[in-house]
Scaffold this motif. Structure first.
Motif, PDB file in Angstrom:
ATOM      1  N   ASN B 514      -9.116 -23.142  -0.093  1.00 48.12           N
ATOM      2  CA  ASN B 514      -7.700 -22.864  -0.170  1.00 48.12           C
ATOM      3  C   ASN B 514      -7.365 -21.721   0.797  1.00 48.12           C
ATOM      4  OD1 ASN B 514      -5.287 -21.771  -0.999  1.00 48.12           O
ATOM      5  ND2 ASN B 514      -5.718 -22.131  -3.184  1.00 48.12           N
ATOM      6  N   ILE B 515      -6.606 -22.007   1.832  1.00 49.55           N
ATOM      7  CA  ILE B 515      -6.327 -20.992   2.851  1.00 49.55           C
ATOM      8  C   ILE B 515      -5.502 -19.827   2.275  1.00 49.55           C
ATOM      9  CG2 ILE B 515      -4.279 -22.240   3.692  1.00 49.55           C
ATOM     10  CD1 ILE B 515      -6.575 -20.289   6.005  1.00 49.55           C
ATOM     11  N   ASP B 516      -4.627 -20.143   1.334  1.00 52.48           N
ATOM     12  CA  ASP B 516      -3.815 -19.078   0.736  1.00 52.48           C
ATOM     13  C   ASP B 516      -4.704 -18.079  -0.004  1.00 52.48           C
ATOM     14  OD1 ASP B 516      -1.544 -20.316   1.696  1.00 52.48           O
ATOM     15  OD2 ASP B 516      -1.277 -21.515  -0.125  1.00 52.48           O
ATOM     16  N   LEU B 517      -5.703 -18.603  -0.685  1.00 51.49           N
ATOM     17  CA  LEU B 517      -6.640 -17.720  -1.376  1.00 51.49           C
ATOM     18  C   LEU B 517      -7.512 -16.969  -0.367  1.00 51.49           C
ATOM     19  CD1 LEU B 517      -8.200 -16.587  -3.800  1.00 51.49           C
ATOM     20  CD2 LEU B 517      -9.534 -18.706  -3.854  1.00 51.49           C
ATOM     21  N   ALA B 518      -7.958 -17.691   0.657  1.00 51.57           N
ATOM     22  CA  ALA B 518      -8.858 -17.068   1.639  1.00 51.57           C
ATOM     23  C   ALA B 518      -8.201 -15.876   2.322  1.00 51.57           C
ATOM     24  CB  ALA B 518      -9.290 -18.096   2.675  1.00 51.57           C
ATOM     25  N   LEU B 519      -6.871 -15.942   2.473  1.00 58.22           N
ATOM     26  CA  LEU B 519      -6.167 -14.858   3.164  1.00 58.22           C
ATOM     27  C   LEU B 519      -5.593 -13.813   2.205  1.00 58.22           C
ATOM     28  CD1 LEU B 519      -4.261 -16.930   5.890  1.00 58.22           C
ATOM     29  CD2 LEU B 519      -6.349 -15.573   6.167  1.00 58.22           C
ATOM     30  N   ALA B 520      -5.799 -14.016   0.919  1.00 59.20           N
ATOM     31  CA  ALA B 520      -5.128 -13.150  -0.062  1.00 59.20           C
ATOM     32  C   ALA B 520      -5.522 -11.683   0.079  1.00 59.20           C
ATOM     33  CB  ALA B 520      -5.409 -13.632  -1.490  1.00 59.20           C
ATOM     34  N   ASN B 521      -6.741 -11.418   0.511  1.00 54.92           N
ATOM     35  CA  ASN B 521      -7.188 -10.029   0.635  1.00 54.92           C
ATOM     36  C   ASN B 521      -7.362  -9.600   2.092  1.00 54.92           C
ATOM     37  OD1 ASN B 521      -7.411  -9.605  -2.243  1.00 54.92           O
ATOM     38  ND2 ASN B 521      -9.126 -11.034  -2.155  1.00 54.92           N
ATOM     39  N   SER B 522      -6.553 -10.206   2.961  1.00 54.44           N
ATOM     40  CA  SER B 522      -6.717  -9.941   4.396  1.00 54.44           C
ATOM     41  C   SER B 522      -6.569  -8.457   4.725  1.00 54.44           C
ATOM     42  CB  SER B 522      -5.715 -10.761   5.201  1.00 54.44           C
ATOM     43  OG  SER B 522      -4.396 -10.487   4.762  1.00 54.44           O
ATOM     44  N   VAL B 523      -5.716  -7.754   4.001  1.00 52.78           N
ATOM     45  CA  VAL B 523      -5.546  -6.325   4.306  1.00 52.78           C
ATOM     46  C   VAL B 523      -6.847  -5.557   4.054  1.00 52.78           C
ATOM     47  CG1 VAL B 523      -4.392  -4.203   3.555  1.00 52.78           C
ATOM     48  CG2 VAL B 523      -3.036  -6.230   4.066  1.00 52.78           C
ATOM     49  N   LYS B 524      -7.608  -5.991   3.076  1.00 51.89           N
ATOM     50  CA  LYS B 524      -8.887  -5.323   2.806  1.00 51.89           C
ATOM     51  C   LYS B 524      -9.858  -5.560   3.963  1.00 51.89           C
ATOM     52  CE  LYS B 524      -7.446  -3.498  -0.688  1.00 51.89           C
ATOM     53  NZ  LYS B 524      -7.371  -2.043  -0.813  1.00 51.89           N
ATOM     54  N   TYR B 525      -9.776  -6.734   4.561  1.00 52.49           N
ATOM     55  CA  TYR B 525     -10.621  -7.007   5.725  1.00 52.49           C
ATOM     56  C   TYR B 525     -10.242  -6.105   6.893  1.00 52.49           C
ATOM     57  CZ  TYR B 525     -13.170  -9.546   9.341  1.00 52.49           C
ATOM     58  OH  TYR B 525     -14.015  -9.870  10.366  1.00 52.49           O
ATOM     59  N   LEU B 526      -8.948  -5.957   7.092  1.00 50.88           N
ATOM     60  CA  LEU B 526      -8.474  -5.067   8.161  1.00 50.88           C
ATOM     61  C   LEU B 526      -8.919  -3.632   7.897  1.00 50.88           C
ATOM     62  CD1 LEU B 526      -6.692  -4.572  10.707  1.00 50.88           C
ATOM     63  CD2 LEU B 526      -4.718  -4.453   9.204  1.00 50.88           C
ATOM     64  N   GLU B 527      -8.843  -3.211   6.654  1.00 50.04           N
ATOM     65  CA  GLU B 527      -9.273  -1.842   6.307  1.00 50.04           C
ATOM     66  C   GLU B 527     -10.752  -1.654   6.576  1.00 50.04           C
ATOM     67  OE1 GLU B 527      -7.681   0.813   3.244  1.00 50.04           O
ATOM     68  OE2 GLU B 527      -7.089  -1.014   2.185  1.00 50.04           O
ATOM     69  N   LEU B 528     -11.517  -2.659   6.168  1.00 50.40           N
ATOM     70  CA  LEU B 528     -12.960  -2.618   6.369  1.00 50.40           C
ATOM     71  C   LEU B 528     -13.300  -2.535   7.852  1.00 50.40           C
ATOM     72  CD1 LEU B 528     -15.983  -3.208   5.753  1.00 50.40           C
ATOM     73  CD2 LEU B 528     -15.362  -5.590   5.340  1.00 50.40           C
ATOM     74  N   PHE B 529     -12.690  -3.414   8.621  1.00 48.93           N
ATOM     75  CA  PHE B 529     -12.963  -3.414  10.056  1.00 48.93           C
ATOM     76  C   PHE B 529     -12.508  -2.092  10.670  1.00 48.93           C
ATOM     77  CE2 PHE B 529     -14.061  -7.181  12.871  1.00 48.93           C
ATOM     78  CZ  PHE B 529     -14.631  -6.390  13.862  1.00 48.93           C
ATOM     79  N   GLY B 530     -11.365  -1.637  10.253  1.00 46.56           N
ATOM     80  CA  GLY B 530     -10.834  -0.382  10.785  1.00 46.56           C
ATOM     81  C   GLY B 530     -11.775   0.785  10.539  1.00 46.56           C
ATOM     82  N   HIS B 531     -12.307   0.862   9.346  1.00 41.63           N
ATOM     83  CA  HIS B 531     -13.215   1.963   9.031  1.00 41.63           C
ATOM     84  C   HIS B 531     -14.496   1.883   9.865  1.00 41.63           C
ATOM     85  CE1 HIS B 531     -11.010   4.231   6.204  1.00 41.63           C
ATOM     86  NE2 HIS B 531     -12.037   4.702   5.529  1.00 41.63           N
ATOM     87  N   VAL B 532     -14.971   0.677  10.104  1.00 45.60           N
ATOM     88  CA  VAL B 532     -16.177   0.544  10.939  1.00 45.60           C
ATOM     89  C   VAL B 532     -15.869   1.002  12.368  1.00 45.60           C
ATOM     90  CG1 VAL B 532     -17.816  -1.094  11.926  1.00 45.60           C
ATOM     91  CG2 VAL B 532     -17.162  -1.289   9.514  1.00 45.60           C
ATOM     92  N   ILE B 533     -14.712   0.628  12.856  1.00 43.23           N
ATOM     93  CA  ILE B 533     -14.324   1.026  14.219  1.00 43.23           C
ATOM     94  C   ILE B 533     -14.203   2.545  14.329  1.00 43.23           C
ATOM     95  CG2 ILE B 533     -12.425   0.942  15.914  1.00 43.23           C
ATOM     96  CD1 ILE B 533     -14.010  -1.618  15.885  1.00 43.23           C
ATOM     97  N   ILE B 534     -13.566   3.153  13.357  1.00 44.09           N
ATOM     98  CA  ILE B 534     -13.397   4.610  13.409  1.00 44.09           C
ATOM     99  C   ILE B 534     -14.754   5.301  13.269  1.00 44.09           C
ATOM    100  CG2 ILE B 534     -12.321   6.623  12.318  1.00 44.09           C
ATOM    101  CD1 ILE B 534     -10.327   4.903  13.856  1.00 44.09           C
ATOM    102  N   ALA B 535     -15.608   4.764  12.406  1.00 49.98           N
ATOM    103  CA  ALA B 535     -16.952   5.336  12.266  1.00 49.98           C
ATOM    104  C   ALA B 535     -17.694   5.249  13.607  1.00 49.98           C
ATOM    105  CB  ALA B 535     -17.730   4.590  11.176  1.00 49.98           C
ATOM    106  N   TRP B 536     -17.532   4.132  14.279  1.00 51.42           N
ATOM    107  CA  TRP B 536     -18.149   3.953  15.603  1.00 51.42           C
ATOM    108  C   TRP B 536     -17.634   5.004  16.582  1.00 51.42           C
ATOM    109  CZ3 TRP B 536     -15.117   0.817  19.497  1.00 51.42           C
ATOM    110  CH2 TRP B 536     -15.753   0.802  20.741  1.00 51.42           C
ATOM    111  N   LEU B 537     -16.308   5.195  16.613  1.00 51.83           N
ATOM    112  CA  LEU B 537     -15.739   6.163  17.560  1.00 51.83           C
ATOM    113  C   LEU B 537     -16.134   7.596  17.199  1.00 51.83           C
ATOM    114  CD1 LEU B 537     -12.298   4.431  18.103  1.00 51.83           C
ATOM    115  CD2 LEU B 537     -14.111   4.760  19.822  1.00 51.83           C
TER     116      LEU B 537
END
Lengths: 601, 601
Positions: B514-537
């Motif tokens: 279900n694509i609607d379910l798969a995208l339901a927590n997309s903001v958490k994915y962005l947060e996760l990726f963002g934190h990894v990027i900032i940790a890298w920098l």
């Protein structure tokens, strides 16, 4: 139809399903009351809120009080609104009959006041401070002081403040230097400067009763040499009428980001001959008395944080239910009708986050309010003492958690509404600004965390700590009866274990190590404890909802309880797991902040 | 001495130690430049910021633009300040010489502009939008359009906007209904309503060049039927002078919580005969062009989030270093002198949090800015393509992370200063309000997260995703040379593993469920990726600091680098561990938000 101010169904749930407010009517003090009189008071407050405050809410925010060099000017509609509150008796709802009160249980008064807080911004702050001031004087003042000052405050003719902060010392009360010199007639002459005195000047009442912390000449240094005085703006004539000026001069108004209806003032006392002050209680015991008011004020601050969170939540839910925009990701047809944004999962997430914060915080502050009642009116002295122990322990959490998470909820309310949330056509940006003060005044989050770790946890052989854990474990045991709550009983049990282990490390650190290091992460401890408490109160709500759903309920109630369970799930899955991060910082006695040097910034 | 606007030592670090801006001077486009000319531009910007903007910063905030029914009024000092910027050439610093520009590298221009952003609030927003508008036209407009509109914008005579949002559709651009009808002369008649148009009306320039999204009669539905038009406020006479009114009417001003110097307008186009519009590029390709501007605007929004975070950090550090209050917990003598609050561990924690957010975000936006330069001016086509791949992928993170964590930094700045942070005597409460817009405009956080998950990650067989991870792994390998960075190389490696596992689950969910379910927590994915990027920098910054400290450095530099390492440590211990919570929500395909029903709220 505009959004409702408060969620009335939820207030009913809190008062009568979560906390058994009906049972209060069996206490002697409340024997004249029943659920009907409770409801009447709440409805009166709601009516006043909608009739007098809501129409001026935005104006209060955009027309800050001004000072023309002589007088403070506030939009006159506020006085009309406050008069309506005073005439209704709600302003002193909890006071004794003989002092003009209604002898209402504080939890009911708090529910009623929540409508006024939402509709009036901090316009109600004047009343609340006045009530707290009057309660302090009633508890610690001489009969003469009570007679002279409390009565007109209860009637709304006078208003009250608490004047503690000074320019040079801020939160460090031990360093305050306002001076008191005893006169031959037993009064004192007060000289000094105070800042951030809420309601320190205005034209809303005939007189302003300042409770001023000052140091009597020759008093010990530090917090042990502070006394408390009544210093009115105007002295009284012999017949009790308002007389001459008492040298309490307004030195300036602060312009705040929010809470604009309530003046924040710099006051100068006694620039010529000294303002006349009347000692409250004993010399050098001022701080003890002030903490009477302070503890009450701290519950009020937490309540403000919670109520504003509810207000933003209500408003943004209503908006989301009525604002069509976009389609679900699964819909690929650009010609299909738009859905209301409440159908978007991310909007639901932001609303659930708000619900979990707002209703978790409301449960906490109402619980605290009930404890403040129980410690005075519960049936047995054991019950009263137990309530006192719990409240004393929980006060830093009751003050802080809603203050920290209320603004987070309001930020989500803005985000749900997008650009519309950022403009003053809608009140959520105001809630966000207003709420930001709550983690600062009446003791910042940092100060609350030191209070929790250094005083509240070790106090009386950890009596408060143990009582709190005992209550949590009781709830876990109750919840175990319901299979559907398994996930939560397990997670809360684990969280309590985490809390215990962390507390042990923290206490050892304080006993054996560098105390500065041991306290360096105190805010993380407060956050950890706060999350456990809110998780506990959500489980309590989950039990009620689960029980209710096991019976036949009306569809709207079914929806209501399902919403409760979903918010419970949200808190346990999205919020509670964070305690692992905080606990690990504490358990490792992390020294990152402690080691940092001023020169390195 | 007041707090400095920006941390100049840190800017130098970012430009020349972290990102090798000196090397840019070997590129043909920048061959006339060297570090001295770079510094001159930065210093010019600083001088203008201090001379023209800083004195009016508060006035710009407290005197919102007003609309008298005919004209918009903005305090005239803003025009003087903007003129000073235009005369200095900084307004079009990056443009080609032949268009009146300085051909400066964007990263240098961004560093220069940061002073103006801090000192001018959003006063500089007018210039920035104008630059973005001009850049779009230059890339996609006909020579005639460029000649007519770009030149006066580069010179500061005209200003530009982007007009996308409509009352009925908000972020869902596919639903916009503004209409364009072709005339015989090849121009179009535009009719419709737009809202939240920044700089949509004002008296700061001779003309306003609106870039308007509209739908040509008979165009396909949805996003594929949108075209882009230049619609000036005033038409031009044959000689290029400003001529008659083009039916672009101001329907109202929005009153925003922050960013008050920049008008936010509701515009009505063509109420009589239709506003005349000039097509940009091809019909129905408007959204593609707009995304040219939008991507640039998104980096600008991220930059604003980062710069305001730095500004609040600088201000509160300065305050904390100079404000005596209280004593350390280990000090029991109330007569000992007070310490400056920067000595309190919890204040250091709040400053470190700000530093880790602010300098992490600055590194990210400057990295993005450099990529936007590399994709055009790097030496080889491979390098240009690689930079494009990285930037395209990272844009949602560059836009969002600073927008979300900038306001958190500003909230800490307020908290450090206590009551003083909440009043407008100090600018931190303004930074907090101004910064709150950044997670909303130019695509909300929710929209960025959908862009990341549904477009950016899978795009071109995950090319951008892989390139990003490749860069991170490269840094980890470099860091392994330094034992003192072990803790971080290990934690970042683990974080990358978490990210990989999570990404796999997320992609599977999108493909099979279900694509609607798969995208339901997309903001958490962005947060996760963002934190990894900032940790890298932060690790990148840690490498530079560690290298520098292994040589003999001046004491102030030693302090500077130690501060860097401490902020790195803070981010890895207090922030990065949170990704475990977000990852577990994503890996379990948590359905809490998805399952919630509108009726249950």
């Amino acid at each position: 139809m505009p959004a409702t101010l408060m969620n009335e169904r939820d207030l009913e749930f809190m008062l009568y399903e979560l906390f058994d407010s009906d049972a209060l009517t069996s206490r002697t003090r409340y024997q004249d009351h029943d659920r009907q009189t409770f409801n009447e008071v709440v409805n009166t407050a709601k009516t006043i809120a909608e009739k007098y405050f809501l129409p001026i809410r935005q104006k209060l925010d955009t027309h800050q009080p001004t000072f023309d060099g002589k007088k403070v000017h506030i939009i006159p509609e506020l006085k009309t609104a406050i008069n309506a509150v005073n005439e209704s008796g709600i302003g002193s709802a909890t006071a004794d009959y003989e002092l003009g009160g209604m002898q209402l249980p504080p939890i009911i008064a708090s529910a009623a006041a929540s409508f006024l807080t939402v509709a009036g911004g901090v316009g109600m702050g004047y009343n609340m401070l006045t009530t707290a001031n009057a309660n302090l004087l009633q508890a610690h003042g001489s009969p003469e002081l009570i007679n002279t000052w409390v009565k007109p405050m209860r009637e709304g003719r006078f208003m009250g403040t608490m004047a503690m902060t000074e320019p040079g010392s801020g939160s460090a009360l031990g360093d305050l230097i306002t001076k008191a010199v005893k006169s031959d007639d037993g009064t004192y002459r007060i000289t000094g400067n105070k800042i951030y005195i809420s309601g320190g000047d205005h034209d809303l009442s005939d007189n302003i009763v300042h409770l001023v912390l000052a140091r009597i000449q020759g008093a010990p240094k530090g917090v042990k040499g502070i006394s408390l005085f009544v210093v009115p703006k105007f002295l009284l004539n012999e017949d009790g009428s308002v007389g001459e000026d008492n040298e309490v001069a307004l030195a300036g108004l602060f312009h705040k980001m929010g809470g604009r209806a309530q003046t924040s003032t710099a006051l100068s006392f006694g620039e010529k001959n000294g303002s006349i002050g009347y000692l409250v209680g004993e010399e050098h015991c001022g701080l003890k008395y002030m903490f009477h008011m302070m503890n009450e004020a701290r519950i009020m601050v937490g309540t403000s944080g919670a109520v504003l969170a509810v207000a933003g939540y209500q408003y943004s839910v209503d908006y989301a239910k009525n604002r069509p925009q976009g389609r679900l990701p699964s819909c690929k047809d650009p010609q299909s009708p738009m859905v209301n944004i409440i159908e978007h999962a991310d909007v639901k997430r932001m609303l659930l986050a708000q619900k979990s914060y707002a209703e978790g915080a409301m449960a906490l502050v109402l619980y605290g309010t009930q404890l403040s009642d129980d410690e005075r009116t519960a049936d047995t002295s054991e019950q009263r003492e137990y309530a006192h122990t719990l409240l004393d322990f929980l006060t830093p959490i009751i003050k802080t958690w809603p203050s920290e998470y209320g603004p987070k909820a309001n930020s989500y309310a803005i985000q749900v509404m997008g650009g519309h949330g950022y403009i003053n056509e809608h009140p959520v940006e105001m809630f966000y600004r207003d709420n930001r003060l709550n983690s600062i005044h009446e003791g910042t989050t940092g100060i609350q965390s030191l209070d929790l770790m250094t005083r509240k946890v070790p106090m009386n052989r950890m009596q408060g700590y143990k009582a709190t854990l005992h209550e949590i474990v009781k709830t876990i045991e109750q919840a175990k009866q319901y299979d559907s709550l398994n996930e939560y009983t397990q997670k809360l049990s684990e969280a309590v274990e985490t809390l215990k282990v962390t507390t042990e490390v923290v206490l050892n650190g304080m006993a054996t190590n560098n105390i500065d290091l041991a306290l360096a992460n105190s805010v993380k401890y407060l956050e950890l404890f706060g999350h456990v408490i809110i998780a506990w109160l959500w489980l309590k709500q989950g039990i009620v909802a689960t029980k209710a759903l096991s019976t036949k309920v009306h569809q709207t109630d079914e929806y209501f309880y399902k919403g409760k369970l979903q918010a419970l799930q949200y808190f346990y899955r999205f919020e509670l797991p964070q305690i692992a991060v905080w606990s690990s910082i504490l358990i490792s006695s992390d020294s990152t902040s402690y080691d940092m040097q001023a020169d390195w910034f």
